[in-house]
Design a protein around this motif. Structure first.
Motif, mmCIF file in Angstrom:
data_model
loop_
_atom_site.group_PDB
_atom_site.id
_atom_site.type_symbol
_atom_site.label_atom_id
_atom_site.label_comp_id
_atom_site.label_asym_id
_atom_site.label_seq_id
_atom_site.Cartn_x
_atom_site.Cartn_y
_atom_site.Cartn_z
ATOM 1 N N CYS A 1 2.676 -8.585 6.458
ATOM 2 C CA CYS A 1 2.262 -7.806 5.287
ATOM 3 C C CYS A 1 3.241 -6.654 5.046
ATOM 4 C CB CYS A 1 0.845 -7.278 5.512
ATOM 5 S SG CYS A 1 0.119 -6.451 4.089
ATOM 6 N N GLN A 2 3.750 -6.074 6.134
ATOM 7 C CA GLN A 2 4.682 -4.959 6.023
ATOM 8 C C GLN A 2 5.962 -5.374 5.302
ATOM 9 O OE1 GLN A 2 4.702 -4.326 10.272
ATOM 10 N NE2 GLN A 2 3.592 -2.395 10.075
ATOM 11 N N VAL A 3 6.541 -6.503 5.713
ATOM 12 C CA VAL A 3 7.778 -6.989 5.100
ATOM 13 C C VAL A 3 7.567 -7.281 3.616
ATOM 14 C CG1 VAL A 3 9.436 -8.895 5.063
ATOM 15 C CG2 VAL A 3 8.696 -7.931 7.244
ATOM 16 N N GLY A 4 6.452 -7.949 3.293
ATOM 17 C CA GLY A 4 6.175 -8.316 1.905
ATOM 18 C C GLY A 4 6.066 -7.103 0.986
ATOM 19 N N ILE A 5 5.320 -6.078 1.429
ATOM 20 C CA ILE A 5 5.103 -4.909 0.581
ATOM 21 C C ILE A 5 6.381 -4.095 0.418
ATOM 22 C CG2 ILE A 5 3.840 -2.723 0.399
ATOM 23 C CD1 ILE A 5 1.446 -4.104 1.616
ATOM 24 N N MET A 6 7.165 -3.956 1.482
ATOM 25 C CA MET A 6 8.424 -3.215 1.371
ATOM 26 C C MET A 6 9.405 -3.914 0.431
ATOM 27 S SD MET A 6 9.113 -1.933 5.265
ATOM 28 C CE MET A 6 8.054 -0.708 6.052
ATOM 29 N N LEU A 7 9.503 -5.234 0.560
ATOM 30 C CA LEU A 7 10.374 -5.999 -0.335
ATOM 31 C C LEU A 7 9.901 -5.888 -1.779
ATOM 32 C CD1 LEU A 7 12.695 -8.009 -0.771
ATOM 33 C CD2 LEU A 7 11.090 -9.861 -0.229
ATOM 34 N N LEU B 1 2.593 -16.296 -3.834
ATOM 35 C CA LEU B 1 3.848 -16.068 -3.106
ATOM 36 C C LEU B 1 3.714 -14.849 -2.203
ATOM 37 C CD1 LEU B 1 6.857 -16.686 -2.638
ATOM 38 C CD2 LEU B 1 7.370 -15.242 -4.618
ATOM 39 N N GLY B 2 3.047 -13.805 -2.699
ATOM 40 C CA GLY B 2 2.796 -12.635 -1.869
ATOM 41 C C GLY B 2 1.959 -12.978 -0.649
ATOM 42 N N SER B 3 0.953 -13.850 -0.834
ATOM 43 C CA SER B 3 0.113 -14.264 0.295
ATOM 44 C C SER B 3 0.910 -15.073 1.311
ATOM 45 C CB SER B 3 -1.068 -15.099 -0.224
ATOM 46 O OG SER B 3 -1.880 -14.345 -1.086
ATOM 47 N N VAL B 4 1.796 -15.963 0.833
ATOM 48 C CA VAL B 4 2.605 -16.786 1.739
ATOM 49 C C VAL B 4 3.548 -15.910 2.558
ATOM 50 C CG1 VAL B 4 4.432 -18.531 1.829
ATOM 51 C CG2 VAL B 4 2.451 -18.880 0.354
ATOM 52 N N VAL B 5 4.221 -14.956 1.898
ATOM 53 C CA VAL B 5 5.123 -14.040 2.608
ATOM 54 C C VAL B 5 4.345 -13.233 3.644
ATOM 55 C CG1 VAL B 5 6.614 -12.012 2.356
ATOM 56 C CG2 VAL B 5 6.775 -13.888 0.715
ATOM 57 N N SER B 6 3.166 -12.765 3.269
ATOM 58 C CA SER B 6 2.329 -11.974 4.177
ATOM 59 C C SER B 6 1.856 -12.805 5.368
ATOM 60 C CB SER B 6 1.128 -11.414 3.421
ATOM 61 O OG SER B 6 0.226 -10.784 4.292
ATOM 62 N N LEU C 1 4.251 -9.176 -4.713
ATOM 63 C CA LEU C 1 4.441 -9.201 -3.258
ATOM 64 C C LEU C 1 3.636 -8.108 -2.557
ATOM 65 C CD1 LEU C 1 8.297 -9.833 -2.992
ATOM 66 C CD2 LEU C 1 6.448 -11.482 -2.761
ATOM 67 N N CYS C 2 3.191 -7.105 -3.311
ATOM 68 C CA CYS C 2 2.469 -5.967 -2.719
ATOM 69 C C CYS C 2 0.950 -6.077 -2.851
ATOM 70 C CB CYS C 2 2.910 -4.661 -3.377
ATOM 71 S SG CYS C 2 4.664 -4.295 -3.264
ATOM 72 N N TYR C 3 0.473 -6.558 -3.993
ATOM 73 C CA TYR C 3 -0.921 -6.344 -4.374
ATOM 74 C C TYR C 3 -1.924 -7.126 -3.526
ATOM 75 C CZ TYR C 3 -4.869 -5.512 -7.507
ATOM 76 O OH TYR C 3 -6.076 -5.137 -8.031
ATOM 77 N N SER C 4 -1.869 -8.460 -3.579
ATOM 78 C CA SER C 4 -2.890 -9.243 -2.870
ATOM 79 C C SER C 4 -2.815 -9.109 -1.346
ATOM 80 C CB SER C 4 -2.831 -10.720 -3.293
ATOM 81 O OG SER C 4 -1.567 -11.274 -3.036
ATOM 82 N N PRO C 5 -1.616 -9.020 -0.702
ATOM 83 C CA PRO C 5 -1.605 -8.804 0.755
ATOM 84 C C PRO C 5 -2.262 -7.502 1.174
ATOM 85 C CG PRO C 5 0.530 -9.609 0.019
ATOM 86 C CD PRO C 5 -0.253 -9.283 -1.213
ATOM 87 N N ALA C 6 -2.045 -6.421 0.396
ATOM 88 C CA ALA C 6 -2.658 -5.134 0.748
ATOM 89 C C ALA C 6 -4.179 -5.207 0.648
ATOM 90 C CB ALA C 6 -2.121 -4.031 -0.171
ATOM 91 N N ILE C 7 -4.681 -5.873 -0.392
ATOM 92 C CA ILE C 7 -6.129 -5.997 -0.564
ATOM 93 C C ILE C 7 -6.732 -6.858 0.542
ATOM 94 C CG2 ILE C 7 -7.933 -6.903 -2.098
ATOM 95 C CD1 ILE C 7 -6.120 -6.163 -4.431
ATOM 96 N N VAL D 1 6.702 2.953 1.720
ATOM 97 C CA VAL D 1 5.933 3.762 2.676
ATOM 98 C C VAL D 1 4.570 3.115 2.927
ATOM 99 C CG1 VAL D 1 4.951 6.042 3.128
ATOM 100 C CG2 VAL D 1 7.113 5.824 1.885
ATOM 101 N N CYS D 2 3.948 2.624 1.850
ATOM 102 C CA CYS D 2 2.646 1.961 1.989
ATOM 103 C C CYS D 2 2.752 0.746 2.902
ATOM 104 C CB CYS D 2 2.126 1.516 0.620
ATOM 105 S SG CYS D 2 1.924 2.850 -0.560
ATOM 106 N N GLY D 3 3.843 -0.019 2.752
ATOM 107 C CA GLY D 3 4.025 -1.202 3.582
ATOM 108 C C GLY D 3 4.106 -0.863 5.058
ATOM 109 N N ALA D 4 4.696 0.285 5.389
ATOM 110 C CA ALA D 4 4.823 0.679 6.795
ATOM 111 C C ALA D 4 3.466 0.935 7.448
ATOM 112 C CB ALA D 4 5.702 1.918 6.901
ATOM 113 N N LEU D 5 2.445 1.241 6.653
ATOM 114 C CA LEU D 5 1.111 1.522 7.210
ATOM 115 C C LEU D 5 0.335 0.262 7.571
ATOM 116 C CD1 LEU D 5 -0.052 4.335 4.740
ATOM 117 C CD2 LEU D 5 0.719 4.640 7.094
#
Length: 486
Positions: free
Chosen positions: A84-90, A74-79, A125-131, A189-193
């Motif tokens: 990726c920014q929206v997914g991690i912030m959410l 689900l995190g990958s689909v949102v990203s 929602l944060c982990y796999s998109p960031a990686i 904050v991480c999502g904004a990067l």
């Protein structure tokens, strides 16, 4: 609505803003994986406060890990479909809400829903998109970039383990969860990067755009039950998902997935049961928490040094083998653990297990990218972490049940050790079989085609028969106008 600025690049930049992506992923791993592993420090507090056994209390950590991995796709689909920014912030908002609500829990069931489900969903929602974003920015130094990014888990454990223990002593477990909830908001904050980047292989061709646009127009003109409608639904709605997950049919990825199931079963229980095990053999609370800190700091060393080493020219072609080696050695460490019943003996165990845990965690994205490529990496990592879900869910409670049944940790640790060793052996055997088949096919092709007889001069191989045929074709083409070799 403002458009997301998407950096254009024909190939991964291997630097520049990529190092900010690494920094963002580093912080994401601290706020997700390190916080998840530090939940084991609450284990005794939860067990005492709610008067529950090992198995019931272990479900909290299991549900967090399970939901994080189960919802990774689900995190990958949102990203992929938003950003990726929206997914991690959410995800940061959801995870923080779960921890804060968990501080008001009045039963284990409340913790299952808040600290388990809600926080786990936010982490997913944060982990796999960031990686996956790190993999898009790096190619040549990919293992090193992943090593630095994934070291956030170890650094986080090293810092957070004693801090969380101190918070529990000062503010009780409720106050500690409330403070962790505020800390996890840093995921926003991480999502904004995470600035998106479009690589050459990610771009849609004009032909694909034209086909989708044409089929959309046909859909508007056609009836709701026409053939054109069905084709449009299959192509425009499902086409992108089919392309994203086409790697599921690859035999190499299937074997990797099966191996991940056994590896995930083995790696999870230690982070739940190491502190209770240390307490059961007479180690003090502070020393038990310090074991987690040692595990964390050596995990950092394993992340960075193993990533750097496997990026060297001598080992770059053997990253797959290095991954197998690290997983297998972690399994061997498990088999030795029941014999270690004093703090001075548990320290070298934490060092060894922590190093190779960091080593293979760094190489999971690298090995996955080697199999599926960079374009499908985000979706593939979502599936790989999804496969962690069931083992993460059942392994700590099974280990707790074995402890309750047998009265010792020996059976639980041996089962985990053999599971990780089997994971390593399975992948190694599959790679060996594939290599043997490839050599056999090459030999058969060489035997069946006499034109494949090669003459070698140093490092250069010449297919003499084919070169002669090509020259004969060119001669005929010159002599006979209008002649075509095709």
């Amino acid at each position: 609505m403002a458009k997301v600025n998407r950096a254009q690049s024909t190939s991964p930049p291997d630097g520049g803003w990529g190092w900010m992506i690494v920094a963002g992923c580093f912080l994401v791993t601290i706020c997700t994986r390190a916080v998840t592993r530090c939940i084991s420090i609450f284990f005794v507090e939860f067990q005492t406060y709610f008067s529950q056994d090992y198995a019931q209390t272990a479900w909290i950590h299991s549900i967090v890990d399970c939901v994080t991995m189960l919802c990774a796709p689900l995190g990958s689909v949102v990203s992929n479909h938003l950003s990726c920014q929206v997914g991690i912030m959410l995800g940061g908002l959801l995870a923080s809400t779960g921890l804060i609500l968990g501080s008001f829990a009045t039963s284990l069931k409340h913790l299952y829903l808040t600290l388990g489900v809600l926080t786990g969903l936010g982490f997913a929602l944060c982990y796999s998109p960031a990686i996956a974003m790190v993999g898009k920015y790096f190619s040549r130094r990919k293992a090193l970039a992943y090593g630095i990014s994934m070291s956030g888990s170890g650094i986080g454990i090293f810092i957070l383990a004693p801090v969380v223990q101190l918070l529990i002593e000062q503010f009780s477990w409720r106050g500690a969860l409330l403070i962790l909830g505020g800390f996890v908001l840093n995921l926003c904050v991480c999502g904004a990067l995470m600035r998106p980047i479009t690589l050459k292989e990610d771009r849609t061709t004009p032909e694909q755009k034209h086909v989708c646009r044409t089929q959309t127009q046909d859909f508007k003109r056609g009836s709701s039950y026409s053939t054109l409608t069905k084709e449009w639904v299959q192509t425009c709605l499902c086409g992108s998902l089919q392309q994203e997950y086409s790697f599921l049919l690859m035999s190499d990825f299937v074997v990797l997935g099966i191996s991940v199931l056994f590896m995930a079963y083995g790696c999870s229980p230690l982070f739940v049961h190491l502190v209770p095990y240390a307490l059961s053999v007479g180690v003090s609370h502070q020393q038990a928490a310090f074991l987690m800190s040692i595990l964390g700091v050596i995990d950092i060393v394993g992340n960075i040094t193993f990533g750097w080493l496997t990026d060297r020219r001598c080992l770059k072609d053997y990253q797959y083998v290095c991954y197998l080696f690290a997983v297998g050695l972690d399994g061997l460490c498990y088999l030795c653990l029941p014999m270690l019943q004093r703090f001075p003996l548990l320290v070298p165990f934490s060092c060894t297990f922590g190093y190779f845990d960091g080593a293979y965690v760094t190489l999971i994205p690298v090995v996955t990218a080697e199999i599926v490529g960079t374009t499908s990496l985000s979706s593939a990592l979502g599936v790989v972490y999804f496969l962690h879900a069931v083992p993460y869910l059942v392994s700590p409670p099974i280990a707790g049940w074995l402890v309750d049944t047998t009265g010792s940790y020996t059976a639980a640790f041996l089962l985990c050790g053999f599971s990780m060793i089997f994971s390593s052996v399975l992948l190694g055997f599959a790679r060996l079989v594939k290599k043997m088949k490839k050599n056999q096919l090459r030999f058969l092709a060489k035997e069946s085609d006499p034109k494949l007889q090669l003459w070698t001069n140093g490092s250069v191989a010449y297919s003499v028969a084919r070169e002669l045929d090509q020259k004969d074709g060119e001669s005929v083409a010159i002599a006979v106008p209008g002649y075509s070799s095709t």
